[in-house]
Design a protein around this motif. Structure first.
Motif, mmCIF file in Angstrom:
data_model
loop_
_atom_site.group_PDB
_atom_site.id
_atom_site.type_symbol
_atom_site.label_atom_id
_atom_site.label_comp_id
_atom_site.label_asym_id
_atom_site.label_seq_id
_atom_site.Cartn_x
_atom_site.Cartn_y
_atom_site.Cartn_z
ATOM 1 N N VAL A 83 35.790 -25.885 25.292
ATOM 2 C CA VAL A 83 34.699 -26.697 24.771
ATOM 3 C C VAL A 83 34.526 -27.922 25.647
ATOM 4 O O VAL A 83 35.445 -28.735 25.773
ATOM 5 C CB VAL A 83 34.955 -27.130 23.317
ATOM 6 N N GLU A 84 33.331 -28.081 26.242
ATOM 7 C CA GLU A 84 33.044 -29.221 27.098
ATOM 8 C C GLU A 84 32.453 -30.376 26.297
ATOM 9 O O GLU A 84 31.795 -30.165 25.277
ATOM 10 C CB GLU A 84 32.051 -28.847 28.209
ATOM 11 N N SER A 85 32.657 -31.589 26.800
ATOM 12 C CA SER A 85 32.039 -32.772 26.230
ATOM 13 C C SER A 85 31.880 -33.812 27.327
ATOM 14 O O SER A 85 32.438 -33.677 28.408
ATOM 15 C CB SER A 85 32.874 -33.331 25.074
ATOM 16 N N GLY A 86 31.110 -34.854 27.052
ATOM 17 C CA GLY A 86 30.975 -35.968 27.972
ATOM 18 C C GLY A 86 29.704 -35.992 28.798
ATOM 19 O O GLY A 86 29.518 -36.894 29.613
ATOM 20 N N GLY A 87 28.829 -35.024 28.615
ATOM 21 C CA GLY A 87 27.576 -35.021 29.348
ATOM 22 C C GLY A 87 26.646 -36.121 28.868
ATOM 23 O O GLY A 87 26.885 -36.771 27.855
ATOM 24 N N GLY A 88 25.569 -36.327 29.625
ATOM 25 C CA GLY A 88 24.607 -37.339 29.264
ATOM 26 C C GLY A 88 23.682 -37.655 30.411
ATOM 27 O O GLY A 88 23.649 -36.950 31.421
ATOM 28 N N SER A 89 22.921 -38.735 30.262
ATOM 29 C CA SER A 89 21.957 -39.179 31.267
ATOM 30 C C SER A 89 22.397 -40.501 31.862
ATOM 31 O O SER A 89 22.737 -41.437 31.131
ATOM 32 C CB SER A 89 20.573 -39.335 30.639
ATOM 33 N N VAL A 90 22.387 -40.579 33.198
ATOM 34 C CA VAL A 90 22.774 -41.793 33.907
ATOM 35 C C VAL A 90 21.828 -42.018 35.075
ATOM 36 O O VAL A 90 21.068 -41.130 35.465
ATOM 37 C CB VAL A 90 24.222 -41.736 34.431
ATOM 38 N N GLN A 91 21.905 -43.215 35.648
ATOM 39 C CA GLN A 91 21.140 -43.533 36.845
ATOM 40 C C GLN A 91 21.946 -43.210 38.095
ATOM 41 O O GLN A 91 23.176 -43.136 38.047
ATOM 42 C CB GLN A 91 20.758 -45.009 36.839
ATOM 43 N N PRO A 92 21.278 -42.994 39.228
ATOM 44 C CA PRO A 92 22.010 -42.734 40.471
ATOM 45 C C PRO A 92 23.044 -43.814 40.762
ATOM 46 O O PRO A 92 22.793 -45.003 40.562
ATOM 47 C CB PRO A 92 20.902 -42.720 41.529
ATOM 48 N N GLY A 93 24.215 -43.380 41.231
ATOM 49 C CA GLY A 93 25.296 -44.297 41.543
ATOM 50 C C GLY A 93 26.266 -44.532 40.402
ATOM 51 O O GLY A 93 27.349 -45.087 40.627
ATOM 52 N N GLU A 94 25.892 -44.139 39.207
ATOM 53 C CA GLU A 94 26.762 -44.322 38.049
ATOM 54 C C GLU A 94 27.754 -43.173 37.919
ATOM 55 O O GLU A 94 27.746 -42.233 38.714
ATOM 56 C CB GLU A 94 25.922 -44.490 36.784
ATOM 57 N N LEU B 10 27.069 -40.608 41.268
ATOM 58 C CA LEU B 10 26.224 -39.463 40.938
ATOM 59 C C LEU B 10 24.863 -39.560 41.616
ATOM 60 O O LEU B 10 24.302 -40.648 41.771
ATOM 61 C CB LEU B 10 26.060 -39.350 39.429
ATOM 62 N N LEU B 11 24.358 -38.407 42.015
ATOM 63 C CA LEU B 11 23.087 -38.285 42.718
ATOM 64 C C LEU B 11 22.114 -37.456 41.890
ATOM 65 O O LEU B 11 22.537 -36.625 41.077
ATOM 66 C CB LEU B 11 23.294 -37.608 44.076
ATOM 67 N N PRO B 12 20.808 -37.632 42.086
ATOM 68 C CA PRO B 12 19.845 -36.806 41.346
ATOM 69 C C PRO B 12 20.109 -35.311 41.512
ATOM 70 O O PRO B 12 19.901 -34.550 40.559
ATOM 71 C CB PRO B 12 18.503 -37.208 41.953
ATOM 72 N N GLU B 13 20.571 -34.885 42.687
ATOM 73 C CA GLU B 13 20.842 -33.472 42.911
ATOM 74 C C GLU B 13 22.074 -32.955 42.172
ATOM 75 O O GLU B 13 22.372 -31.761 42.223
ATOM 76 C CB GLU B 13 20.960 -33.153 44.406
ATOM 77 N N ASP B 14 22.799 -33.838 41.495
ATOM 78 C CA ASP B 14 23.896 -33.411 40.630
ATOM 79 C C ASP B 14 23.402 -32.992 39.249
ATOM 80 O O ASP B 14 24.196 -32.495 38.445
ATOM 81 C CB ASP B 14 24.932 -34.531 40.466
ATOM 82 N N GLY C 256 33.139 -22.187 28.709
ATOM 83 C CA GLY C 256 32.709 -23.103 27.679
ATOM 84 C C GLY C 256 31.215 -22.979 27.459
ATOM 85 O O GLY C 256 30.532 -22.158 28.090
ATOM 86 N N GLN C 257 30.671 -23.797 26.558
ATOM 87 C CA GLN C 257 29.264 -23.681 26.177
ATOM 88 C C GLN C 257 28.314 -24.404 27.122
ATOM 89 O O GLN C 257 27.112 -24.138 27.098
ATOM 90 C CB GLN C 257 29.071 -24.219 24.746
ATOM 91 N N GLY C 258 28.823 -25.301 27.939
ATOM 92 C CA GLY C 258 28.019 -26.054 28.876
ATOM 93 C C GLY C 258 27.536 -27.378 28.318
ATOM 94 O O GLY C 258 27.272 -27.505 27.123
ATOM 95 N N VAL C 259 27.422 -28.383 29.199
ATOM 96 C CA VAL C 259 26.873 -29.685 28.838
ATOM 97 C C VAL C 259 25.880 -30.123 29.903
ATOM 98 O O VAL C 259 26.062 -29.856 31.088
ATOM 99 C CB VAL C 259 27.960 -30.777 28.666
ATOM 100 N N GLN C 260 24.822 -30.807 29.474
ATOM 101 C CA GLN C 260 23.795 -31.270 30.394
ATOM 102 C C GLN C 260 24.194 -32.598 31.022
ATOM 103 O O GLN C 260 24.608 -33.528 30.323
ATOM 104 C CB GLN C 260 22.461 -31.430 29.663
ATOM 105 N N VAL C 261 24.061 -32.684 32.338
ATOM 106 C CA VAL C 261 24.203 -33.934 33.075
ATOM 107 C C VAL C 261 22.881 -34.191 33.791
ATOM 108 O O VAL C 261 22.423 -33.355 34.566
ATOM 109 C CB VAL C 261 25.354 -33.883 34.090
ATOM 110 N N THR C 262 22.274 -35.337 33.518
ATOM 111 C CA THR C 262 21.006 -35.696 34.133
ATOM 112 C C THR C 262 21.155 -37.016 34.863
ATOM 113 O O THR C 262 21.606 -38.006 34.278
ATOM 114 C CB THR C 262 19.895 -35.806 33.078
ATOM 115 N N VAL C 263 20.791 -37.034 36.139
ATOM 116 C CA VAL C 263 20.874 -38.228 36.971
ATOM 117 C C VAL C 263 19.462 -38.553 37.460
ATOM 118 O O VAL C 263 18.882 -37.804 38.247
ATOM 119 C CB VAL C 263 21.820 -38.038 38.161
ATOM 120 N N SER C 264 18.918 -39.660 36.998
ATOM 121 C CA SER C 264 17.554 -40.032 37.373
ATOM 122 C C SER C 264 17.362 -41.523 37.208
ATOM 123 O O SER C 264 18.114 -42.201 36.505
ATOM 124 C CB SER C 264 16.534 -39.276 36.519
ATOM 125 N N SER C 265 16.326 -42.041 37.874
ATOM 126 C CA SER C 265 15.988 -43.456 37.777
ATOM 127 C C SER C 265 15.112 -43.745 36.578
ATOM 128 O O SER C 265 14.959 -44.880 36.165
ATOM 129 C CB SER C 265 15.258 -43.911 39.042
#
Length: 123
Positions: free
Chosen positions: A5-16, A86-90, A114-123
């Motif tokens: 089971v994965e956890s910890g995904g989310g949305s961040v800005q580049p470099g975070e 982190l980069l947008p291409e991640d 596992g079920q997968g978690v979304q990671v989004t990197v954008s400005s």
């Protein structure tokens, strides 16, 4: 029955940074290797990193070397992926899985995901 089971995904800005966690049950990290994969929309799932359960040896795909760190806690049956700079291409869905873990270019899934978690990197 092995469960991941994965956890910890989310949305961040580049470099975070983000830290993903994979909680396992029904297996012993001494006898399994665990890896992280990611999947971009419309593309095949690709390997990111892996860790050998016996001795902690790690391998990384070229796009994440120097930025991501995989680690494990055998007592807690947990595997982590610390992602920095982190980069947008991640941006992708990230999965943990049981794997073969032979080299940086030979990381492959075996039986469990596992079920997968979304990671989004954008400005």
């Amino acid at each position: 029955q092995v469960q991941l089971v994965e956890s910890g995904g989310g949305s961040v800005q580049p470099g975070e940074s983000l830290r993903l966690a994979c909680a396992g049950s029904g297996f012993n990290l001494e006898t399994y290797h665990i890896g992280w994969f990611r999947q971009f929309p419309g593309q095949e799932r690709e390997a990111v990193a892996c860790i050998k359960g016996r001795d902690g040896t790690t391998h990384y795909a070229a796009p994440v070397k120097g930025r991501f760190t995989i680690s494990g806690d055998k007592a807690a049956t947990m595997v982590y992926l610390q992602m920095t700079n982190l980069l947008p291409e991640d941006t992708a869905v990230y999965y943990c899985a049981s794997v073969i873990c032979f080299s940086d270019t030979d990381i492959g899934p075996t039986d469990y995901w596992g079920q997968g978690v979304q990671v989004t990197v954008s400005s």
